[in-house]
Scaffold this motif. Structure first.
Motif, short mmCIF file in Angstrom:
data_model
loop_
_atom_site.label_atom_id
_atom_site.label_comp_id
_atom_site.label_asym_id
_atom_site.label_seq_id
_atom_site.Cartn_x
_atom_site.Cartn_y
_atom_site.Cartn_z
N SER A 37 0.85 -1.18 0.00
CA SER A 37 0.00 0.00 0.00
C SER A 37 0.89 1.23 0.00
O SER A 37 1.99 1.23 0.55
CB SER A 37 -0.91 0.03 1.23
OG SER A 37 -1.87 -0.99 1.18
N TYR A 38 0.38 2.30 -0.61
CA TYR A 38 1.12 3.56 -0.66
C TYR A 38 0.72 4.44 0.51
O TYR A 38 -0.48 4.62 0.78
CB TYR A 38 0.82 4.29 -1.98
CG TYR A 38 1.28 5.73 -2.03
CD1 TYR A 38 2.60 6.07 -1.78
CD2 TYR A 38 0.38 6.75 -2.32
CE1 TYR A 38 3.02 7.39 -1.81
CE2 TYR A 38 0.78 8.07 -2.37
CZ TYR A 38 2.11 8.39 -2.12
OH TYR A 38 2.52 9.70 -2.16
N LEU A 39 1.71 4.95 1.22
CA LEU A 39 1.49 5.87 2.33
C LEU A 39 2.10 7.22 1.97
O LEU A 39 3.31 7.35 1.85
CB LEU A 39 2.12 5.34 3.62
CG LEU A 39 1.98 6.24 4.86
CD1 LEU A 39 0.53 6.29 5.33
CD2 LEU A 39 2.88 5.77 5.99
N GLN A 40 1.24 8.22 1.77
CA GLN A 40 1.72 9.55 1.38
C GLN A 40 2.23 10.30 2.60
O GLN A 40 1.45 10.77 3.42
CB GLN A 40 0.59 10.34 0.72
CG GLN A 40 0.97 11.75 0.33
CD GLN A 40 -0.17 12.50 -0.30
OE1 GLN A 40 -0.44 12.35 -1.48
NE2 GLN A 40 -0.86 13.30 0.49
N VAL A 41 3.55 10.39 2.72
CA VAL A 41 4.14 11.08 3.86
C VAL A 41 3.74 12.55 3.83
O VAL A 41 3.79 13.21 2.79
CB VAL A 41 5.68 10.94 3.84
CG1 VAL A 41 6.33 11.85 4.87
CG2 VAL A 41 6.06 9.49 4.08
N GLY A 42 3.34 13.06 4.98
CA GLY A 42 2.82 14.41 5.05
C GLY A 42 3.90 15.47 5.21
O GLY A 42 5.06 15.18 5.53
N VAL A 43 3.51 16.70 4.96
CA VAL A 43 4.37 17.87 5.17
C VAL A 43 3.55 18.92 5.91
O VAL A 43 2.43 19.24 5.49
CB VAL A 43 4.88 18.45 3.84
CG1 VAL A 43 5.73 19.70 4.09
CG2 VAL A 43 5.68 17.42 3.06
N ASP A 44 4.08 19.43 7.00
CA ASP A 44 3.41 20.51 7.74
C ASP A 44 3.81 21.83 7.10
O ASP A 44 4.85 22.41 7.42
CB ASP A 44 3.83 20.46 9.21
CG ASP A 44 3.06 21.45 10.07
OD1 ASP A 44 2.53 22.43 9.51
OD2 ASP A 44 3.00 21.26 11.29
N THR A 45 2.99 22.33 6.18
CA THR A 45 3.34 23.53 5.43
C THR A 45 3.21 24.80 6.25
O THR A 45 3.70 25.86 5.83
CB THR A 45 2.49 23.64 4.16
OG1 THR A 45 1.10 23.52 4.50
CG2 THR A 45 2.84 22.54 3.18
#
Length: 264
Positions: A37-45
């Motif tokens: 499964s693909y896990l989209q790593v987040g970014v705290d913009t």
């Protein structure tokens, strides 16, 4: 790439393989790891915010930059895969006729598996143009280095994700990186500038391919950016990271965990 079959076989024995890039997910699929499964790593913009003109001027002043200073930033560990020598070679060639060029490097200076960076900088005649910081600096200082820079350069031979690329895109500086693996995923569609590679080899680490960024092409891209010729779309790059919300990653991981539990 490619995911070798012996490693793929181990992944297929797991209930789920959660992979942090679309590039990695697609390589897993090619190797028959269909439980991935693909896990989209987040970014705290909000944290990795774009600086105001006043903030940018202040941090540049603290670093001793003149108004016309053109600062190139690299953040990468001092080890083979990150290819720091190629980044420094590209900067050296670029900066020969540019007294206003500066190179900021955040790395592990005393690495037992990396370059003797001071010696290399002396050989490349850029020691007087370099600011070197040891990895592990606090967030405020790290953000300030992004905010003070005019571009981010990464010549890695391969990347699974490349978190500093996403941070640079979020802060709003153009990124130049090797046209390969996870780097290409982030910088495609004019979100950044991709350095062509002129050589590949099969590495002992999982029989993976290593891509060597072309030195001349890297200098050309950096020089074009210096004169603002055909720059990447900074707005589109920022939008790309804004869409990588941590809430999405949480939902994706939660769904994977529930799926595994239900199967059990």
């Amino acid at each position: 790439d490619p995911l070798c079959m012996s490693w793929a076989a181990q992944l297929t024995q797991m209930d789920k393989a959660v992979i942090i890039s679309k590039f990695g997910f697609e390589e897993a699929q090619k190797a028959g790891v269909f439980n991935a499964s693909y896990l989209q790593v987040g970014v705290d913009t909000e944290l990795w915010k774009q600086p105001t003109p006043e903030e940018r001027q202040r941090v540049r002043s603290i670093l001793g930059f003149e108004e016309d200073t053109f600062a190139v930033l690299t953040i990468a560990d001092n080890q083979e895969r990150k290819n720091l020598s190629r980044s420094m070679e590209i900067f050296s060639d670029f900066a020969k006729d540019k007294p206003n060029a500066k190179y900021i490097l955040v790395t592990r200076k005393g690495s037992p598996v990396g370059w003797n960076l001071d010696d290399l900088a002396i050989d490349l005649e850029i020691m007087n143009k370099m600011l070197m910081f040891e990895r592990g600096i606090d967030f405020k200082q790290l953000w300030s280095l992004y905010a003070a820079s005019d571009c981010f350069l990464l010549c890695s031979k391969t990347e699974g994700l490349g978190m500093p690329i996403l941070e640079a895109m979020s802060v709003g500086i153009p990124v130049i990186g090797t046209n390969c693996t996870g780097i290409k995923e982030h910088l495609s569609d004019n979100r950044g500038l991709l350095i062509d590679y002129n050589y590949t080899h099969i590495d002992p680490f999982g029989n993976g391919t290593r891509y060597w960024a072309d030195r001349d092409n890297g200098v050309r891209l950096l020089s074009n950016l210096y004169v603002d010729y055909n720059p990447p779309d900074i707005v589109m790059a920022r939008k790309y990271v804004e869409d990588r919300k941590w809430s999405i990653a949480v939902d994706q991981l939660d769904a994977v965990l529930k799926e595994v539990i239900d199967e059990k």
